[in-house]
Design a protein around this motif. Structure first.
Motif, PDB file in Angstrom:
ATOM      1  N   ILE A  26      48.030  -0.269 -67.421  1.00 12.31           N
ATOM      2  CA  ILE A  26      46.920  -0.590 -66.387  1.00 12.31           C
ATOM      3  C   ILE A  26      45.618  -0.035 -66.772  1.00 12.31           C
ATOM      4  O   ILE A  26      44.447  -0.558 -66.802  1.00 12.31           O
ATOM      5  CB  ILE A  26      47.581  -0.261 -65.063  1.00 12.31           C
ATOM      6  CG1 ILE A  26      48.587  -1.040 -64.620  1.00 12.31           C
ATOM      7  CG2 ILE A  26      46.245  -0.532 -64.052  1.00 12.31           C
ATOM      8  CD1 ILE A  26      49.431  -0.723 -63.274  1.00 12.31           C
ATOM      9  N   MET A  27      45.481   1.010 -66.919  1.00  9.89           N
ATOM     10  CA  MET A  27      44.416   1.986 -67.211  1.00  9.89           C
ATOM     11  C   MET A  27      43.566   1.299 -68.639  1.00  9.89           C
ATOM     12  O   MET A  27      42.562   1.229 -68.669  1.00  9.89           O
ATOM     13  CB  MET A  27      44.461   3.445 -67.592  1.00  9.89           C
ATOM     14  CG  MET A  27      44.934   4.008 -66.146  1.00  9.89           C
ATOM     15  SD  MET A  27      45.236   5.914 -66.191  1.00  9.89           S
ATOM     16  CE  MET A  27      43.628   6.638 -66.413  1.00  9.89           C
ATOM     17  N   ALA A  28      44.331   1.073 -69.661  1.00 15.57           N
ATOM     18  CA  ALA A  28      44.088   0.540 -70.712  1.00 15.57           C
ATOM     19  C   ALA A  28      43.252  -0.855 -70.612  1.00 15.57           C
ATOM     20  O   ALA A  28      42.065  -1.126 -71.104  1.00 15.57           O
ATOM     21  CB  ALA A  28      44.945   0.316 -71.837  1.00 15.57           C
ATOM     22  N   ALA A  29      44.051  -1.473 -69.575  1.00 18.87           N
ATOM     23  CA  ALA A  29      43.350  -2.941 -69.262  1.00 18.87           C
ATOM     24  C   ALA A  29      41.866  -2.805 -68.560  1.00 18.87           C
ATOM     25  O   ALA A  29      41.015  -3.558 -68.854  1.00 18.87           O
ATOM     26  CB  ALA A  29      44.450  -3.698 -68.516  1.00 18.87           C
ATOM     27  N   HIS A  30      41.881  -1.742 -67.825  1.00 18.14           N
ATOM     28  CA  HIS A  30      40.911  -1.715 -67.103  1.00 18.14           C
ATOM     29  C   HIS A  30      39.667  -1.485 -68.065  1.00 18.14           C
ATOM     30  O   HIS A  30      38.500  -1.692 -68.016  1.00 18.14           O
ATOM     31  CB  HIS A  30      40.758  -0.651 -65.873  1.00 18.14           C
ATOM     32  CG  HIS A  30      41.331  -1.563 -64.515  1.00 18.14           C
ATOM     33  ND1 HIS A  30      40.735  -2.193 -63.868  1.00 18.14           N
ATOM     34  CD2 HIS A  30      42.705  -1.596 -64.155  1.00 18.14           C
ATOM     35  CE1 HIS A  30      41.232  -2.918 -62.831  1.00 18.14           C
ATOM     36  NE2 HIS A  30      42.599  -2.297 -63.299  1.00 18.14           N
ATOM     37  N   LEU A  31      39.899  -0.359 -68.887  1.00 18.25           N
ATOM     38  CA  LEU A  31      38.648   0.131 -69.764  1.00 18.25           C
ATOM     39  C   LEU A  31      38.435  -1.061 -70.715  1.00 18.25           C
ATOM     40  O   LEU A  31      37.212  -1.173 -70.961  1.00 18.25           O
ATOM     41  CB  LEU A  31      39.551   1.230 -70.699  1.00 18.25           C
ATOM     42  CG  LEU A  31      39.638   2.706 -69.734  1.00 18.25           C
ATOM     43  CD1 LEU A  31      40.516   3.509 -70.700  1.00 18.25           C
ATOM     44  CD2 LEU A  31      38.205   3.072 -69.270  1.00 18.25           C
ATOM     45  N   ARG A  32      39.389  -1.829 -71.329  1.00 19.79           N
ATOM     46  CA  ARG A  32      38.962  -2.991 -72.021  1.00 19.79           C
ATOM     47  C   ARG A  32      38.224  -3.904 -71.279  1.00 19.79           C
ATOM     48  O   ARG A  32      37.148  -4.673 -71.753  1.00 19.79           O
ATOM     49  CB  ARG A  32      40.048  -3.647 -72.485  1.00 19.79           C
ATOM     50  CG  ARG A  32      40.755  -3.044 -73.731  1.00 19.79           C
ATOM     51  CD  ARG A  32      42.029  -3.576 -74.379  1.00 19.79           C
ATOM     52  NE  ARG A  32      42.570  -2.767 -75.236  1.00 19.79           N
ATOM     53  CZ  ARG A  32      43.831  -2.092 -75.194  1.00 19.79           C
ATOM     54  NH1 ARG A  32      44.533  -2.311 -73.972  1.00 19.79           N
ATOM     55  NH2 ARG A  32      44.392  -1.558 -76.002  1.00 19.79           N
ATOM     56  N   TYR A  33      38.647  -4.437 -69.916  1.00 19.49           N
ATOM     57  CA  TYR A  33      37.755  -4.886 -69.146  1.00 19.49           C
ATOM     58  C   TYR A  33      36.246  -4.640 -68.852  1.00 19.49           C
ATOM     59  O   TYR A  33      35.339  -5.431 -69.026  1.00 19.49           O
ATOM     60  CB  TYR A  33      38.337  -5.341 -67.632  1.00 19.49           C
ATOM     61  CG  TYR A  33      37.839  -6.219 -66.759  1.00 19.49           C
ATOM     62  CD1 TYR A  33      37.573  -7.562 -66.907  1.00 19.49           C
ATOM     63  CD2 TYR A  33      37.171  -5.523 -65.795  1.00 19.49           C
ATOM     64  CE1 TYR A  33      36.946  -8.334 -65.840  1.00 19.49           C
ATOM     65  CE2 TYR A  33      36.335  -6.443 -64.776  1.00 19.49           C
ATOM     66  CZ  TYR A  33      36.422  -8.017 -65.139  1.00 19.49           C
ATOM     67  OH  TYR A  33      35.736  -8.636 -64.140  1.00 19.49           O
ATOM     68  N   TRP A  34      36.044  -3.323 -68.561  1.00 17.73           N
ATOM     69  CA  TRP A  34      34.999  -2.531 -68.749  1.00 17.73           C
ATOM     70  C   TRP A  34      34.154  -2.751 -70.117  1.00 17.73           C
ATOM     71  O   TRP A  34      33.097  -2.146 -70.066  1.00 17.73           O
ATOM     72  CB  TRP A  34      34.883  -1.278 -68.216  1.00 17.73           C
ATOM     73  CG  TRP A  34      35.583  -1.273 -66.799  1.00 17.73           C
ATOM     74  CD1 TRP A  34      35.310  -2.197 -65.664  1.00 17.73           C
ATOM     75  CD2 TRP A  34      35.852  -0.221 -66.082  1.00 17.73           C
ATOM     76  NE1 TRP A  34      35.949  -1.899 -64.675  1.00 17.73           N
ATOM     77  CE2 TRP A  34      36.174  -0.526 -64.578  1.00 17.73           C
ATOM     78  CE3 TRP A  34      36.215   1.310 -66.368  1.00 17.73           C
ATOM     79  CZ2 TRP A  34      36.821   0.295 -63.817  1.00 17.73           C
ATOM     80  CZ3 TRP A  34      36.586   2.148 -65.621  1.00 17.73           C
ATOM     81  CH2 TRP A  34      36.882   1.646 -64.172  1.00 17.73           C
ATOM     82  N   ASP A  35      34.798  -3.214 -71.132  1.00 21.57           N
ATOM     83  CA  ASP A  35      34.086  -3.372 -72.510  1.00 21.57           C
ATOM     84  C   ASP A  35      33.979  -1.777 -73.124  1.00 21.57           C
ATOM     85  O   ASP A  35      33.050  -1.445 -73.722  1.00 21.57           O
ATOM     86  CB  ASP A  35      32.740  -3.866 -72.369  1.00 21.57           C
ATOM     87  CG  ASP A  35      32.257  -4.260 -73.911  1.00 21.57           C
ATOM     88  OD1 ASP A  35      33.279  -4.465 -74.651  1.00 21.57           O
ATOM     89  OD2 ASP A  35      31.200  -4.456 -73.961  1.00 21.57           O
ATOM     90  N   LEU A  36      35.175  -0.997 -72.925  1.00 21.50           N
ATOM     91  CA  LEU A  36      35.016   0.349 -73.344  1.00 21.50           C
ATOM     92  C   LEU A  36      36.465   0.512 -74.326  1.00 21.50           C
ATOM     93  O   LEU A  36      37.078   1.410 -74.034  1.00 21.50           O
ATOM     94  CB  LEU A  36      34.822   1.423 -72.056  1.00 21.50           C
ATOM     95  CG  LEU A  36      33.939   1.285 -71.201  1.00 21.50           C
ATOM     96  CD1 LEU A  36      34.188   2.027 -69.951  1.00 21.50           C
ATOM     97  CD2 LEU A  36      32.818   1.793 -72.210  1.00 21.50           C
TER      98      LEU A  36
END
Length: 182
Positions: A26-36
């Protein structure tokens, strides 16, 4: 390109061994969504260390996870309500790992008696993939074959004369009517 807008994410979790991998995704998905993308691995490793330590040492398995992106850092914080969990004793090995993975970290107590453990990861603007030299593309001159130099026949000379054709060395290349004009 990094996201220009500050971002925030909150998740309440009852920690268990099965949930650790799920929270990491879940955290990895949010970081990717934030382009990080470059921060996925260090942030998720730190979160996994903390979640496993909470699962092993805490009696109250409920924890809150918050992530902030402030255009320079991702700050990840874990709120834990277990009054018997002491970061300096129970979580020492976990905090040493977080200190090695992160740019900054800390622990503080709240007025309600809960503990907050946080760590930050800086988004480095200078991180780039190394450039791989490529073979140069052919120029227009190299790509197109230049015809061999041949004299071009002049069809009409000065004052309307019909000149002798400049084609030489080709049998039958000169029409018969040109021979009569000579």
């Amino acid at each position: 390109m990094k996201t220009a807008v500050p971002c925030y994410y909150h998740l309440d979790v009852e920690v268990s061994p099965e949930r650790v991998a799920q929270v990491r995704r879940i955290m990895a998905a949010h970081l990717r969504y934030w382009d990080l993308e470059t921060l996925v691995e260090p942030v998720c490793q730190g979160a996994e260390l903390l979640l496993r330590a909470i699962d092993e040492h805490a009696t109250d398995k409920n924890t809150s996870i918050e992530m902030w992106w402030n255009r320079q850092y991702v700050i990840t914080a874990f709120g834990q309500n277990d009054r018997e969990l002491w970061p300096d004793q129970d979580l020492r090995a976990c905090l040493v790992g977080i200190a090695a993975l992160s740019d900054g970290w800390g622990c503080c107590a709240t007025a309600a008696g809960s503990k907050v453990i946080w760590f930050s990861q800086r988004a480095r603007a200078g991180e780039r993939a190394p450039l791989v030299p490529t073979a140069p593309a052919p120029t227009e001159r190299e790509a197109l074959r230049v015809p061999r130099e041949m004299p071009v026949p002049v069809l009409v000379g000065p004052e309307g004369e019909v000149p002798v054709p400049a084609l030489t060395g080709h049998e039958g290349a000169v029409p018969d009517e040109w021979d009569e004009a000579r």
